[in-house]
Design a protein around this motif. Structure first.
Motif, short mmCIF file in Angstrom:
data_model
loop_
_atom_site.label_atom_id
_atom_site.label_comp_id
_atom_site.label_asym_id
_atom_site.label_seq_id
_atom_site.Cartn_x
_atom_site.Cartn_y
_atom_site.Cartn_z
N GLU A 100 13.66 14.09 17.68
CA GLU A 100 14.25 14.59 16.43
C GLU A 100 14.77 16.01 16.59
N GLU A 104 18.73 17.38 16.17
CA GLU A 104 19.16 18.55 15.38
C GLU A 104 20.00 19.50 16.23
N ASP A 128 18.97 4.65 14.60
CA ASP A 128 19.55 4.84 13.27
C ASP A 128 19.13 6.20 12.72
N LYS A 129 17.85 6.52 12.93
CA LYS A 129 17.31 7.79 12.44
C LYS A 129 17.99 8.97 13.14
N GLY A 131 20.96 8.95 14.37
CA GLY A 131 22.30 9.01 13.77
C GLY A 131 22.28 9.74 12.43
N GLU A 132 21.29 9.42 11.61
CA GLU A 132 21.20 10.07 10.28
C GLU A 132 20.99 11.58 10.42
N ILE A 133 20.07 11.95 11.31
CA ILE A 133 19.79 13.39 11.49
C ILE A 133 21.07 14.12 11.92
N HIS A 135 24.30 13.11 11.72
CA HIS A 135 25.39 13.06 10.72
C HIS A 135 25.14 14.02 9.56
N SER A 136 23.88 14.17 9.19
CA SER A 136 23.60 15.02 8.02
C SER A 136 23.84 16.50 8.31
N ARG A 137 23.93 16.87 9.59
CA ARG A 137 24.09 18.30 9.92
C ARG A 137 25.41 18.61 10.62
#
Ligand code: UGA
Length: 437
Positions: A100, A104, A128-129, A131-133, A135-137
């Motif tokens: 994780e 970041e 997927d997680k 990707g989410e981390i 994409h969100s930043r």
């Protein structure tokens, strides 16, 4: 292609070096400054046959570089491999903190579109997680796509496995990513299997769990062989002739160790539990292995009647040959149990003694040669089938010990050899050889 590999453990370093060998421009990032300094000089932090030569060659040809800074290391990357550790937490789950954090860092530092590929062994859904981390930043004008590319190399033959693997598994969700990754791996000339990301993640766990199951299966068979007078080596050979079974990973011994099978089997039990599936078969595989790791001590106790004040020579300490890796090595369980029983231990390992001395109890003394470890011992325990240990003549134990008793946890010698040498020889899943008096 310009590739960045994050993490320089076994998987990351071997991946980075191999990708540079097939012509890519590779930057490996690791946060450990001292380690990066060494690697820049071509010094490998791990013992892995063939790795250092390949490192030096590609550093000289300017295809391989090492960085501590994410900013510099990610600036040019077209494809980014995540290869940081997923150690086991107390409860058996995989610890995803490193992954994780890396996600970041990627989001913060990439400047142009890239593919982020996970090589680390991660529970299904982790990509997927990731990707989410990211994409969100991510900066507004940058795009990433996610892929899974599990690793199947074995320590000790990692370079060989990378260039001669049976398959490369690529999990993607879009055609462009799939085609780009196919181009990355094409020069290896190994069959590529394309699938979706979740299946790729699962293939890794299922493969390791299946191989672990083969080992625990043959270890269970070995106990029955001893009781019914069969020979497990012969049984495994006869089974392996059936192509549906295959002849690999059927070697009975003191159980599997290392950084992968113990961790990944536990993690898969947890993954199954999360979807309300009780993976009973795999739980048994783990239970059998836990017993198997210390079973050789029971054999010693049965034969010697106790080990208090006795000297036991331990030959081989690493979890398998050709590596200095001590993670989950059976030698740790065995040495601790012998120490608790007040035995004295004299150990030999061609490579792993340094690492072992930080993990094994103080009652272990380390020696530079097999002869020195064995001289004067009451019993010998063979724990790792290193070439020099396998080829150490059984007859030589005669001259080094008052009463030569060898407990072989890796079935390194034939029973005939033991009979001819006139030593007492206790192995796994075979009858014990007792010299005529
Ligand atoms: C294992 C897998 O073999 C690799 O495909 C995988 O990529 C890797 O884990 C990983 O997940 O990274 P590794 O742990 O390096 O590789 O070592 P193996 O050669 O598989 O041996 C594992 C353990 O099983 C060792 O302790 C070995 O002594 C034991 N073993 C192996 C047996 O007891 N019997 C056998 O027949 C084979």
């Amino acid at each position: 292609m310009k590739i960045t590999v994050i993490g320089t453990g076994y998987v990351g370093l071997v991946t980075g070096v191999s990708l540079s060998e097939i012509g890519h421009y590779v930057t490996c990032i690791d946060i450990d400054e001292r380690k990066v300094e060494q690697m820049r000089k071509g010094i490998s932090p791990i013992f892995e046959p063939g790795l250092e030569d390949m490192m030096i060659k590609n550093i000289r040809q300017r295809r391989l570089a090492f960085e501590t800074s994410y900013e510099k290391g990610l600036a040019e990357a077209e494809v980014i491999f995540i290869a940081v550790g997923t150690p086991q937490k107390e409860d058996g789950h995989a610890n995803l903190t490193y992954i994780e954090n890396v996600a970041e860092q990627i989001a913060e530092h990439i400047e142009k579109n890239a593919i982020v590929v996970t090589k680390s062994t991660v529970p299904v859904g982790t990509n997927d997680k990731i990707g989410e981390i990211i994409h969100s930043r991510l900066k507004a004008d940058v795009n990433i796509s996610i892929a899974s590319n599990p690793e199947f190399l074995r320590e000790g033959s990692a370079i060989h496995d990378t260039f001669h693997g049976d398959r490369i598994v690529i999990g993607t969700e879009d055609l462009q990513t799939r085609e780009t990754l196919e181009r990355v791996f094409e020069p290896f000339d190994i069959p590529i299997y394309h699938t979706d990301i979740r299946s790729a993640e699962m293939i890794k766990y299922a493969s390791n769990a299946f191989l672990a199951a083969k080992i625990s299966f043959i270890n269970e068979i070995s106990h029955i062989c001893e009781k019914v007078g069969a020979d497990v080596e012969s049984v495994a050979h006869g089974m392996g002739l059936d192509k549906r079974i295959g002849n690999q990973f059927l070697k009975a011994g003191i159980g599997y160790g290392g950084s992968c099978f113990p961790k990944d089997t536990n993690a898969l039990v947890q993954i199954a539990g999360h979807v309300a599936h009780d993976f009973e078969l795999l739980k048994s595989v783990i239970k059998v292995n836990n017993y198997q790791q210390s079973m050789l001590v029971d054999k010693v106790l049965n034969r010697l009647g106790g080990v208090t004040g006795k000297t036991i020579a331990l030959l081989g300490l690493s979890f398998k040959p050709n590596t200095d890796d001590m993670r989950d090595a059976p030698s740790i369980v065995i040495a601790n149990r012998l120490a608790a029983l007040d035995a004295r231990m004299k150990a030999y390992d061609p490579i792993a003694s340094g690492r072992a001395s930080q993990l094994l109890p103080d009652a272990v003394e380390y020696h530079e040669s097999i002869e020195d470890a064995v001289r004067g011992a009451d019993a010998v325990m063979i724990l790792t089938d290193w070439e020099d240990i396998k080829h150490f003549p059984l007859a030589a134990y005669q001259t080094l010990m008052a009463e030569p008793i060898i407990f072989d946890g890796r079935n390194c010698h034939s029973l005939k050899e033991a009979e001819q040498a006139g030593v007492e020889y206790v192995s796994i899943g075979r009858r014990a050889v007792i010299p005529a008096t």
